[in-house]
Design a protein around this motif. Sequence first.
Motif, PDB file in Angstrom:
ATOM      1  N   ALA A 198     102.368 -33.060 -72.395  1.00 18.69           N
ATOM      2  CA  ALA A 198     102.892 -31.695 -72.319  1.00 18.69           C
ATOM      3  C   ALA A 198     101.893 -30.741 -71.677  1.00 18.69           C
ATOM      4  CB  ALA A 198     103.268 -31.204 -73.707  1.00 18.69           C
ATOM      5  N   SER A 199     100.635 -30.844 -72.039  1.00 18.13           N
ATOM      6  CA  SER A 199      99.655 -29.911 -71.488  1.00 18.13           C
ATOM      7  C   SER A 199      99.461 -30.115 -69.994  1.00 18.13           C
ATOM      8  CB  SER A 199      98.323 -30.018 -72.224  1.00 18.13           C
ATOM      9  OG  SER A 199      97.749 -31.288 -72.029  1.00 18.13           O
TER      10      SER A 199
ATOM     11  N   ASP B   1     101.935 -31.194 -68.106  1.00 21.12           N
ATOM     12  CA  ASP B   1     103.284 -31.071 -67.539  1.00 21.12           C
ATOM     13  C   ASP B   1     103.532 -32.199 -66.535  1.00 21.12           C
ATOM     14  OD1 ASP B   1     105.824 -29.971 -67.285  1.00 21.12           O
ATOM     15  OD2 ASP B   1     105.218 -28.667 -65.624  1.00 21.12           O
TER      16      ASP B   1
ATOM     17  N   ASP C  56     104.794 -35.190 -64.254  1.00 21.26           N
ATOM     18  CA  ASP C  56     106.050 -35.593 -63.622  1.00 21.26           C
ATOM     19  C   ASP C  56     106.298 -37.055 -63.998  1.00 21.26           C
ATOM     20  OD1 ASP C  56     104.515 -37.249 -61.915  1.00 21.26           O
ATOM     21  OD2 ASP C  56     104.527 -35.790 -60.284  1.00 21.26           O
TER      22      ASP C  56
ATOM     23  N   TRP D 127     110.610 -37.296 -73.186  1.00 21.76           N
ATOM     24  CA  TRP D 127     110.012 -36.370 -72.219  1.00 21.76           C
ATOM     25  C   TRP D 127     110.991 -36.048 -71.095  1.00 21.76           C
ATOM     26  CZ3 TRP D 127     106.663 -32.772 -72.012  1.00 21.76           C
ATOM     27  CH2 TRP D 127     106.155 -32.308 -70.791  1.00 21.76           C
TER      28      TRP D 127
ATOM     29  N   ARG E  90     111.662 -32.148 -71.250  1.00 20.91           N
ATOM     30  CA  ARG E  90     110.491 -31.635 -70.541  1.00 20.91           C
ATOM     31  C   ARG E  90     110.562 -30.134 -70.307  1.00 20.91           C
ATOM     32  NH1 ARG E  90     108.597 -33.033 -64.335  1.00 20.91           N
ATOM     33  NH2 ARG E  90     106.790 -31.658 -64.359  1.00 20.91           N
TER      34      ARG E  90
ATOM     35  N   HIS F 169     107.959 -27.453 -71.936  1.00 22.36           N
ATOM     36  CA  HIS F 169     107.126 -26.667 -71.017  1.00 22.36           C
ATOM     37  C   HIS F 169     107.330 -25.171 -71.255  1.00 22.36           C
ATOM     38  CE1 HIS F 169     104.844 -25.722 -67.438  1.00 22.36           C
ATOM     39  NE2 HIS F 169     105.853 -24.982 -67.010  1.00 22.36           N
ATOM     40  N   GLU F 170     108.587 -24.748 -71.377  1.00 19.80           N
ATOM     41  CA  GLU F 170     108.877 -23.328 -71.610  1.00 19.80           C
ATOM     42  C   GLU F 170     108.316 -22.857 -72.945  1.00 19.80           C
ATOM     43  OE1 GLU F 170     109.781 -19.633 -70.819  1.00 19.80           O
ATOM     44  OE2 GLU F 170     110.076 -21.247 -69.389  1.00 19.80           O
TER      45      GLU F 170
END
Length: 94
Positions: free
Chosen positions: A3-4, A6, A8, A38, A42, A46-47
């Motif tokens: 997550a940190s 982000d 792909d 994920w 995702r 992220h938001e």
Amino acid sequence: SIASADMDLNQLEAFLTAQTKKQGGITSDQAAVIAKFWKNHRAQIHESLISQSRWDHGLRNMSWRVDLKAQLRHVDHTNTPVAIVEMELGKNGQ
């Protein structure tokens, strides 16, 4: 880590592959579940991270001053200016 960064899908695959090969790491089944989660969540994750770390759009308050030490007769200090800046920032309405 996922997550940190982000990650792909290519980065995710490489990361999970490395985790499955690491001693004491995750199993292939666990990697598949993490990858599926994920891929499906995702954007929401992220938001959420962005909203927790983003500052409001403005600076609430700022004050500053410059202090200057005066030279004493018996002490060999030079006049050294020190700038002190205090900024108050808001975070999510706080």
